[in-house]
Design a protein around this motif. Structure first.
Motif, PDB file in Angstrom:
ATOM      1  N   SER A   1      30.288  25.105 -34.301  1.00  0.00           N
ATOM      2  CA  SER A   1      30.072  24.120 -33.222  1.00  0.00           C
ATOM      3  C   SER A   1      31.014  24.409 -32.057  1.00  0.00           C
ATOM      4  O   SER A   1      30.631  24.318 -30.891  1.00  0.00           O
ATOM      5  CB  SER A   1      30.355  22.699 -33.709  1.00  0.00           C
ATOM      6  OG  SER A   1      29.595  22.423 -34.830  1.00  0.00           O
ATOM      7  N   ARG A   2      32.231  24.781 -32.402  1.00  0.00           N
ATOM      8  CA  ARG A   2      33.254  24.994 -31.362  1.00  0.00           C
ATOM      9  C   ARG A   2      32.942  26.223 -30.503  1.00  0.00           C
ATOM     10  O   ARG A   2      33.059  26.186 -29.283  1.00  0.00           O
ATOM     11  CB  ARG A   2      34.598  25.163 -32.053  1.00  0.00           C
ATOM     12  CG  ARG A   2      35.745  25.334 -31.119  1.00  0.00           C
ATOM     13  CD  ARG A   2      37.030  25.092 -31.855  1.00  0.00           C
ATOM     14  NE  ARG A   2      38.141  25.512 -31.046  1.00  0.00           N
ATOM     15  CZ  ARG A   2      39.328  25.819 -31.503  1.00  0.00           C
ATOM     16  NH1 ARG A   2      39.553  25.758 -32.794  1.00  0.00           N
ATOM     17  NH2 ARG A   2      40.279  26.191 -30.703  1.00  0.00           N
ATOM     18  N   TYR A   3      32.542  27.321 -31.158  1.00  0.00           N
ATOM     19  CA  TYR A   3      32.372  28.574 -30.405  1.00  0.00           C
ATOM     20  C   TYR A   3      30.936  28.809 -29.939  1.00  0.00           C
ATOM     21  O   TYR A   3      30.686  29.740 -29.166  1.00  0.00           O
ATOM     22  CB  TYR A   3      32.867  29.757 -31.239  1.00  0.00           C
ATOM     23  CG  TYR A   3      34.325  29.635 -31.597  1.00  0.00           C
ATOM     24  CD1 TYR A   3      35.292  29.569 -30.591  1.00  0.00           C
ATOM     25  CD2 TYR A   3      34.742  29.563 -32.916  1.00  0.00           C
ATOM     26  CE1 TYR A   3      36.636  29.436 -30.911  1.00  0.00           C
ATOM     27  CE2 TYR A   3      36.082  29.435 -33.245  1.00  0.00           C
ATOM     28  CZ  TYR A   3      37.023  29.365 -32.239  1.00  0.00           C
ATOM     29  OH  TYR A   3      38.351  29.228 -32.550  1.00  0.00           O
ATOM     30  N   GLY A   4      29.991  28.006 -30.435  1.00  0.00           N
ATOM     31  CA  GLY A   4      28.614  28.042 -29.926  1.00  0.00           C
ATOM     32  C   GLY A   4      27.902  29.365 -30.157  1.00  0.00           C
ATOM     33  O   GLY A   4      28.212  30.111 -31.091  1.00  0.00           O
ATOM     34  N   PRO A   5      26.922  29.682 -29.286  1.00  0.00           N
ATOM     35  CA  PRO A   5      26.089  30.872 -29.506  1.00  0.00           C
ATOM     36  C   PRO A   5      26.865  32.189 -29.420  1.00  0.00           C
ATOM     37  O   PRO A   5      26.331  33.232 -29.784  1.00  0.00           O
ATOM     38  CB  PRO A   5      25.052  30.800 -28.373  1.00  0.00           C
ATOM     39  CG  PRO A   5      25.194  29.466 -27.748  1.00  0.00           C
ATOM     40  CD  PRO A   5      26.527  28.909 -28.108  1.00  0.00           C
ATOM     41  N   ASP A   6      28.135  32.152 -28.948  1.00  0.00           N
ATOM     42  CA  ASP A   6      28.950  33.381 -28.900  1.00  0.00           C
ATOM     43  C   ASP A   6      29.523  33.750 -30.269  1.00  0.00           C
ATOM     44  O   ASP A   6      30.178  34.776 -30.404  1.00  0.00           O
ATOM     45  CB  ASP A   6      30.138  33.190 -27.945  1.00  0.00           C
ATOM     46  CG  ASP A   6      29.697  33.255 -26.505  1.00  0.00           C
ATOM     47  OD1 ASP A   6      28.601  33.808 -26.257  1.00  0.00           O
ATOM     48  OD2 ASP A   6      30.436  32.743 -25.652  1.00  0.00           O
TER      49      ASP A   6
ATOM     50  N   LEU B   1      17.385  28.641 -38.354  1.00  0.00           N
ATOM     51  CA  LEU B   1      18.813  28.298 -38.192  1.00  0.00           C
ATOM     52  C   LEU B   1      19.153  28.086 -36.721  1.00  0.00           C
ATOM     53  O   LEU B   1      18.820  28.926 -35.875  1.00  0.00           O
ATOM     54  CB  LEU B   1      19.689  29.436 -38.717  1.00  0.00           C
ATOM     55  CG  LEU B   1      19.953  29.526 -40.211  1.00  0.00           C
ATOM     56  CD1 LEU B   1      20.584  30.871 -40.550  1.00  0.00           C
ATOM     57  CD2 LEU B   1      20.841  28.381 -40.680  1.00  0.00           C
ATOM     58  N   GLN B   2      19.842  27.013 -36.415  1.00  0.00           N
ATOM     59  CA  GLN B   2      20.339  26.751 -35.056  1.00  0.00           C
ATOM     60  C   GLN B   2      21.776  27.294 -34.955  1.00  0.00           C
ATOM     61  O   GLN B   2      22.433  27.493 -35.977  1.00  0.00           O
ATOM     62  CB  GLN B   2      20.323  25.245 -34.768  1.00  0.00           C
ATOM     63  CG  GLN B   2      18.919  24.638 -34.791  1.00  0.00           C
ATOM     64  CD  GLN B   2      18.005  25.259 -33.753  1.00  0.00           C
ATOM     65  OE1 GLN B   2      18.364  25.374 -32.594  1.00  0.00           O
ATOM     66  NE2 GLN B   2      16.821  25.708 -34.183  1.00  0.00           N
ATOM     67  N   PRO B   3      22.279  27.521 -33.708  1.00  0.00           N
ATOM     68  CA  PRO B   3      23.590  28.166 -33.567  1.00  0.00           C
ATOM     69  C   PRO B   3      24.734  27.486 -34.342  1.00  0.00           C
ATOM     70  O   PRO B   3      25.618  28.166 -34.841  1.00  0.00           O
ATOM     71  CB  PRO B   3      23.847  28.123 -32.058  1.00  0.00           C
ATOM     72  CG  PRO B   3      22.493  28.075 -31.446  1.00  0.00           C
ATOM     73  CD  PRO B   3      21.616  27.320 -32.409  1.00  0.00           C
ATOM     74  N   ALA B   4      24.717  26.163 -34.470  1.00  0.00           N
ATOM     75  CA  ALA B   4      25.851  25.505 -35.152  1.00  0.00           C
ATOM     76  C   ALA B   4      25.583  25.290 -36.633  1.00  0.00           C
ATOM     77  O   ALA B   4      26.278  24.509 -37.293  1.00  0.00           O
ATOM     78  CB  ALA B   4      26.168  24.177 -34.482  1.00  0.00           C
TER      79      ALA B   4
END
Ligand SMILES: Cc1cc2nc3c(=O)[nH]c(=O)nc-3n(C[C@H](O)[C@H](O)[C@H](O)COP(=O)(O)OP(=O)(O)OC[C@H]3O[C@@H](n4cnc5c(N)ncnc54)[C@H](O)[C@@H]3O)c2cc1C
Length: 291
Positions: free
Chosen positions: A22-27, A161-164
């Motif tokens: 969640s913190r770093y997101g799609p990166d 799957l979503q990024p988080a």
């Protein structure tokens, strides 16, 4: 070949992994066995800025069974699955398929969750998961959600799957068909398959088909393909003529993309041959188990 620069984040629990995602997101990318991600990073096909290593999360490394499900934690290595007596008993199709995953070195490190999340079109697990009506458990900031395998795989290297979100478990139904078979064709043993085929069959006392599912891999836009012609076999005795018709129907039904290994026409031919052989083997096993 070297990857681009990234920050390495080590986590030891599922909540910490989800928080980091969640913190770093799609990166950010999860690092599991690294057998697909690291080569892709070295080739600069992906350049995550944050690598979240979940290897210390021991809670995700398990094989357990209950009355309804065989449950496999995301961080379970292919090798653990290959050696599991529980998997052989409850999901012999999965046990048969795992032996085709790469080489022993790959199976020692690669994980079940990593293979599901990566969704390589040639991978064995997605085809088996759809053939068995498996489920995928996903954990995100809002808690768990359960997605049927058929809806989880969305396209080439793409999933629900979503990024988080973290894939935490896959579940295979504990009740299985009497007949099963997994076959594939690759240029060399251990290479990625050109086409894969899984069959699940039940027969009655007379040997007539009562349930039938055949699923093919790498012939349908990066998602496992349930063969429609298989559904029409229910109620039939699978003699040579019926099997020949089935193989012809499969050839007409599938519409594969060509790739670096094979033309569309070659994959069509392989799909037809492998679907028929897998079905024949599954029926033989179903009849044997019934005797
Ligand atoms: C030489 C070679 C041959 C191979 N042959 C085959 C083969 O025949 N069949 C086959 O199926 N595979 C094959 N593989 C790939 C192997 O099976 C990998 O283990 C698998 O695809 C990925 O699992 P991993 O644990 O290594 O994941 P990683 O490489 O660590 O990750 C792969 C991707 O999944 C994501 N990810 C990993 N775990 C999770 C999770 N829990 N939640 C969310 N996202 C996650 C990562 O962020 C990354 O995007 C081969 C690999 C090599 C190097």
């Amino acid at each position: 070949m070297k990857p681009g620069p990234f920050s390495y984040v080590l986590v030891d629990s599922v909540p910490d992994a989800v928080q980091a995602l969640s913190r770093y997101g799609p990166d950010a990318r999860i690092l599991a066995g690294g057998q697909s991600l690291v080569p892709a990073m070295n080739l600069r096909l992906v350049e995550p800025r944050f690598l979240i290593d979940i290897n210390p999360v021991r809670d995700l490394d398990y094989i357990s069974s209950g009355p309804e499900w065989l449950a496999i934690g995301a961080l379970t290595r292919h090798r653990t699955l290959e050696r599991s007596e529980t998997v052989r008993r409850l999901s012999p199709l999965l046990a048969e398929a795992v032996r085709y995953v790469g080489y022993p070195q790959v199976r020692n490190r690669g994980t079940v969750g990593g293979s599901f999340a990566h969704n390589d079109p040639s991978a064995e697990y997605p085809v088996v998961a759809v053939a068995c009506n498996a489920q995928v458990v996903i954990t995100g900031p809002a808690g768990n959600r359960v997605v049927p395998a058929q809806e989880f795989f969305r396209g080439y290297f793409t999933t629900a799957l979503q990024p988080a979100e973290l894939l935490t478990e896959v579940r295979f139904p504990a009740e299985r068909s009497a007949g099963y078979a997994f076959l594939e064709f690759a240029r060399r043993a251990g290479d990625f398959a050109i086409v894969t085929a899984a069959a699940m069959v039940d027969v009655d006392a007379q040997g007539r088909v009562t349930a039938c599912r055949v699923v093919l891999g790498n012939v349908a836009g990066g998602v496992p393909y349930p063969v429609k012609a298989a559904l029409r076999l229910v109620g039939q005795q699978l003699d040579g003529a019926v099997l020949a018709d089935f193989a012809e129907e499969v050839r007409r039904e599938v519409d594969p993309d060509p790739d670096g290994n094979a033309s569309a026409a070659y994959k069509k031919q392989l799909a037809s041959v492998l679907a028929r052989r897998a079905l024949e083997l599954a029926v033989r096993r179903a009849r044997k188990e019934g005797n």
